[in-house]
Design an enzyme around this catalytic site. Sequence first.
Site, PDB file in Angstrom:
ATOM      1  N   ASP A 177      -0.705 -13.671  -7.646  1.00 27.96           N
ATOM      2  CA  ASP A 177      -1.552 -12.340  -7.193  1.00 27.96           C
ATOM      3  C   ASP A 177      -3.027 -13.101  -7.297  1.00 27.96           C
ATOM      4  O   ASP A 177      -3.153 -14.092  -7.799  1.00 27.96           O
ATOM      5  CB  ASP A 177      -1.665 -11.106  -7.589  1.00 27.96           C
ATOM      6  CG  ASP A 177      -2.131  -9.947  -7.087  1.00 27.96           C
ATOM      7  OD1 ASP A 177      -2.571 -10.364  -5.968  1.00 27.96           O
ATOM      8  OD2 ASP A 177      -2.382  -8.925  -7.599  1.00 27.96           O
ATOM      9  N   GLN A 208       4.506  -1.228  -4.683  1.00 30.24           N
ATOM     10  CA  GLN A 208       4.390  -2.797  -4.435  1.00 30.24           C
ATOM     11  C   GLN A 208       5.553  -3.375  -5.146  1.00 30.24           C
ATOM     12  O   GLN A 208       6.515  -4.377  -4.364  1.00 30.24           O
ATOM     13  CB  GLN A 208       3.212  -3.477  -4.978  1.00 30.24           C
ATOM     14  CG  GLN A 208       3.090  -4.831  -4.799  1.00 30.24           C
ATOM     15  CD  GLN A 208       3.092  -5.415  -3.451  1.00 30.24           C
ATOM     16  OE1 GLN A 208       2.095  -5.231  -2.573  1.00 30.24           O
ATOM     17  NE2 GLN A 208       3.983  -6.377  -2.970  1.00 30.24           N
ATOM     18  N   ARG A 261       7.644  -3.537   2.193  1.00 36.16           N
ATOM     19  CA  ARG A 261       6.694  -2.407   1.936  1.00 36.16           C
ATOM     20  C   ARG A 261       7.055  -1.151   2.528  1.00 36.16           C
ATOM     21  O   ARG A 261       7.274   0.069   2.160  1.00 36.16           O
ATOM     22  CB  ARG A 261       5.125  -2.452   1.695  1.00 36.16           C
ATOM     23  CG  ARG A 261       4.987  -3.512   0.533  1.00 36.16           C
ATOM     24  CD  ARG A 261       4.625  -2.737  -0.886  1.00 36.16           C
ATOM     25  NE  ARG A 261       3.727  -1.441  -0.730  1.00 36.16           N
ATOM     26  CZ  ARG A 261       2.517  -1.747  -0.735  1.00 36.16           C
ATOM     27  NH1 ARG A 261       1.838  -3.097  -0.895  1.00 36.16           N
ATOM     28  NH2 ARG A 261       1.658  -0.788  -0.606  1.00 36.16           N
ATOM     29  N   CYS A 298       1.796 -10.633  -3.380  1.00 41.79           N
ATOM     30  CA  CYS A 298       1.584  -9.372  -2.947  1.00 41.79           C
ATOM     31  C   CYS A 298       0.591  -9.161  -1.658  1.00 41.79           C
ATOM     32  O   CYS A 298       0.394  -8.071  -0.986  1.00 41.79           O
ATOM     33  CB  CYS A 298       1.334  -8.397  -3.796  1.00 41.79           C
ATOM     34  SG  CYS A 298      -0.223  -8.814  -4.714  1.00 41.79           S
ATOM     35  N   ARG A 322      -4.897   6.177  -3.627  1.00 48.11           N
ATOM     36  CA  ARG A 322      -5.089   4.614  -3.931  1.00 48.11           C
ATOM     37  C   ARG A 322      -6.415   4.675  -4.549  1.00 48.11           C
ATOM     38  O   ARG A 322      -7.498   4.785  -3.916  1.00 48.11           O
ATOM     39  CB  ARG A 322      -5.104   3.774  -2.685  1.00 48.11           C
ATOM     40  CG  ARG A 322      -5.514   2.384  -2.901  1.00 48.11           C
ATOM     41  CD  ARG A 322      -5.327   1.363  -1.655  1.00 48.11           C
ATOM     42  NE  ARG A 322      -5.572   0.496  -1.678  1.00 48.11           N
ATOM     43  CZ  ARG A 322      -5.053  -0.766  -2.010  1.00 48.11           C
ATOM     44  NH1 ARG A 322      -3.507  -0.615  -2.299  1.00 48.11           N
ATOM     45  NH2 ARG A 322      -5.240  -2.138  -2.094  1.00 48.11           N
TER      46      ARG A 322
END
Length: 306
Positions: A223, A131, A291, A263, A101
Site C-alpha cells: 500500500d 477492503q 470490492r 489496494c 469514510r
Amino acid sequence: MKKDLVSIKDLSVKEIEEIFALTEDLKKNKEKYAQSLKGKALALIFQKPSNRTKVSFSVGMFQLGGLGIYMGSEEINLGVREAISDVAKTLSRYVDGIVLRTFGHENVVELARSASVPVINGLSDLSHPCQALGDAYTIKEKLGSLEGKTLTYVGDGNNVANSLIYCASKMGLNFNIATPKGYELDKDVVQSAKEFAGLSGAKLMITLDPRKACKAADVIYTDVWASMGQEKEAQKRKKIFKDYQVNKKLVSCAKAGCLIMHCLPAHRGQEITDEVIDSANSVVFDQAENRLHVQKAILIKLLGQA
C-alpha cells in the site's frame, strides 16, 4: 437487532464465509439480485475523498435496486457542524444504512452506537474492513482457498494491514508482515490476531525484513507509504521505506507465480514498480472489481433479508 460492520474483528468466521458465498453467487447471477434492495437508501458520508469506495458503493446500491446518497465533508462536517449522534439519529429516520469514510475510528464507533440502522466502516485510520474482505475473497477466488496459503504485506502497518491480519488470522490464511521500525501494526490488533490464529491455525510472522517476509509467499501485498492525512510525512517516509519497495528483486524471493496485490491508489515507482504492478501475476484490478461484489454482499446481508 441491527448489525454493523465496524471492524473484521467483530465478524465470525461463519459470517465471513457467508459473505464470500453470497459474493460468488452475485458474480454469477447478477440479475437474480437486481431488486434485492428495491426502495432502500444508503447514505455515504465521506470525510476523506475516494475513487473505489464511493463508486463501488454507489454502483452497488444501483445494481441492487436501491439508492446511494453521497455527502462530502463540505456537506456534513461531522462532529463540528453537527454532533455525530445527532447525524446518526437524523439519518436513521431517512435511510436504511450508512457508510462512513472518516479519520478517527471512534467516529465510526459513535455513529454505529447512535444509529438505529446498520453502519458500515468505509475506512477509518484504524480499519478498512471492506477492503480486506474484498482482498481475501480475491485470494480465495484465485488460489481456490485461504487455508494454508501465505499472504505477505510489505510497507506501513496501517488500517489496511490491520484489517488484513484480522481477516487472515480468522480464516486460516498465514500472514507475514514487514514494516520499518516504528511503523509496525497496532499492538492491540496483533494481540487479537494471535488469539484468532490460535483458533484457525494461521501462522503469523512480524518482521522488519521484507525479504524474509516474502520467502515462500503466495501473495505479496503493498500500500502507499503515506496515507491521507500523512502528506507532511511523505518525504520522510520515502527515505525510511525505500528498502520496502515491491520490485522484481523482492518478488523473486516468493513462490513462482506469486500474486501481486495493491489496494490503490498506487504511487508507482515508490512502494511498487511498474513492471510488478503491470505484470501477468498482478491481480490489482481484479481485487478493485471485487470490492463492488463483496460490498453488494455486505449490503444485502445488512440491509436486506439474506
